[in-house]
Design a protein around this motif. Structure first.
Motif, PDB file in Angstrom:
ATOM      1  N   ALA A 113       0.836  -1.204   0.000  1.00  0.00           N
ATOM      2  CA  ALA A 113       0.000   0.000   0.000  1.00  0.00           C
ATOM      3  C   ALA A 113       0.869   1.252   0.000  1.00  0.00           C
ATOM      4  CB  ALA A 113      -0.935   0.000   1.206  1.00  0.00           C
ATOM      5  N   GLY A 114       1.927   1.236   0.779  1.00  0.00           N
ATOM      6  CA  GLY A 114       2.840   2.385   0.805  1.00  0.00           C
ATOM      7  C   GLY A 114       3.483   2.625  -0.543  1.00  0.00           C
ATOM      8  N   ALA A 115       3.907   1.555  -1.189  1.00  0.00           N
ATOM      9  CA  ALA A 115       4.534   1.688  -2.506  1.00  0.00           C
ATOM     10  C   ALA A 115       3.530   2.198  -3.539  1.00  0.00           C
ATOM     11  CB  ALA A 115       5.113   0.342  -2.946  1.00  0.00           C
ATOM     12  N   GLU A 116       2.303   1.686  -3.482  1.00  0.00           N
ATOM     13  CA  GLU A 116       1.282   2.134  -4.423  1.00  0.00           C
ATOM     14  C   GLU A 116       0.932   3.606  -4.196  1.00  0.00           C
ATOM     15  OE1 GLU A 116      -3.202   0.881  -5.983  1.00  0.00           O
ATOM     16  OE2 GLU A 116      -2.187  -0.378  -4.512  1.00  0.00           O
ATOM     17  N   ALA A 117       0.806   3.996  -2.933  1.00  0.00           N
ATOM     18  CA  ALA A 117       0.497   5.393  -2.606  1.00  0.00           C
ATOM     19  C   ALA A 117       1.628   6.314  -3.065  1.00  0.00           C
ATOM     20  CB  ALA A 117       0.257   5.544  -1.108  1.00  0.00           C
ATOM     21  N   ASP A 118       2.864   5.887  -2.858  1.00  0.00           N
ATOM     22  CA  ASP A 118       4.017   6.688  -3.303  1.00  0.00           C
ATOM     23  C   ASP A 118       4.023   6.849  -4.814  1.00  0.00           C
ATOM     24  OD1 ASP A 118       4.850   6.961  -0.681  1.00  0.00           O
ATOM     25  OD2 ASP A 118       6.461   5.456  -0.834  1.00  0.00           O
ATOM     26  N   ALA A 119       3.696   5.782  -5.530  1.00  0.00           N
ATOM     27  CA  ALA A 119       3.667   5.841  -6.996  1.00  0.00           C
ATOM     28  C   ALA A 119       2.578   6.795  -7.481  1.00  0.00           C
ATOM     29  CB  ALA A 119       3.448   4.441  -7.578  1.00  0.00           C
ATOM     30  N   ILE A 120       1.419   6.742  -6.846  1.00  0.00           N
ATOM     31  CA  ILE A 120       0.320   7.641  -7.218  1.00  0.00           C
ATOM     32  C   ILE A 120       0.728   9.087  -6.976  1.00  0.00           C
ATOM     33  CG2 ILE A 120      -2.013   8.395  -6.581  1.00  0.00           C
ATOM     34  CD1 ILE A 120      -2.596   5.371  -5.984  1.00  0.00           C
ATOM     35  N   GLU A 121       1.307   9.353  -5.798  1.00  0.00           N
ATOM     36  CA  GLU A 121       1.719  10.714  -5.459  1.00  0.00           C
ATOM     37  C   GLU A 121       2.788  11.228  -6.416  1.00  0.00           C
ATOM     38  OE1 GLU A 121       2.766  10.217  -1.348  1.00  0.00           O
ATOM     39  OE2 GLU A 121       0.777  10.812  -0.670  1.00  0.00           O
ATOM     40  N   SER A 122       3.746  10.388  -6.737  1.00  0.00           N
ATOM     41  CA  SER A 122       4.819  10.789  -7.643  1.00  0.00           C
ATOM     42  C   SER A 122       4.286  11.111  -9.036  1.00  0.00           C
ATOM     43  CB  SER A 122       5.865   9.674  -7.721  1.00  0.00           C
ATOM     44  OG  SER A 122       6.897  10.017  -8.617  1.00  0.00           O
ATOM     45  N   ALA A 123       3.439  10.221  -9.550  1.00  0.00           N
ATOM     46  CA  ALA A 123       2.875  10.436 -10.886  1.00  0.00           C
ATOM     47  C   ALA A 123       2.030  11.704 -10.923  1.00  0.00           C
ATOM     48  CB  ALA A 123       2.040   9.230 -11.303  1.00  0.00           C
TER      49      ALA A 123
END
Length: 114
Positions: free
Chosen positions: A35-45
Motif C-alpha cells: 500500500a505504501g509503494a502504491e500510494a508513493d507511486a500515485i503521489e509521484s505520478a
C-alpha cells in the motif's frame, strides 16, 4: 551499571522486534508495504502531471501578458482552466491514495479477524 543494564534491556527488545515474524505479521507487513509503494507511486505520478500542467499554465499566462485583446483573454482563460485542472488532478490523487490506505487497513483488519 544502570546504564549498561538499560542498554542491554533495550538491545533485547530491539532484537526481539527484529526476530522472526508470525505468518500473520508478515502478511500485514506485506500489505502495508504494498500500500505504501502504491500510494508513493500515485503521489509521484500526480506531482509530475501537476507540474507539467502548471508549467503550461505559466507559459500561457506569460503569453497573455504579451498578447492583446481577445487573444490575451483567451490565453488567460486557458491558463485559469489549466490551474483548475491541476487542482482536480491533485484532489483525485489524494482520493486514490486515501482509497489505497483504506483498502490496506481493511485488509489488515480482515486478516486480524480470522
Amino acid at each position: 551499571m544502570r546504564s549498561w543494564m538499560a542498554s542491554a534491556a533495550l538491545l533485547g527488545l530491539t532484537l526481539a522486534a527484529c526476530g522472526p515474524q508470525t505468518p500473520e505479521q508478515a502478511q500485514i507487513a506485506n500489505i502495508q508495504d504494498a500500500a505504501g509503494a502504491e500510494a508513493d507511486a500515485i503521489e509521484s505520478a500526480s506531482k509530475n502531471q501537476i507540474g507539467q500542467i502548471r508549467a503550461e499554465a505559466e507559459t500561457l499566462s506569460g503569453q497573455a501578458e504579451i498578447a492583446n485583446g481577445f487573444e490575451a483573454e483567451r490565453l488567460r482563460a486557458r491558463a485559469e482552466a489549466l490551474q483548475k485542472d491541476a487542482k482536480i488532478v491533485e484532489r483525485h490523487a489524494d482520493a486514490q491514495v486515501q482509497a489505497v490506505r483504506d483498502r490496506a487497513r481493511a485488509d489488515v483488519s480482515a486478516l486480524k479477524a480470522q
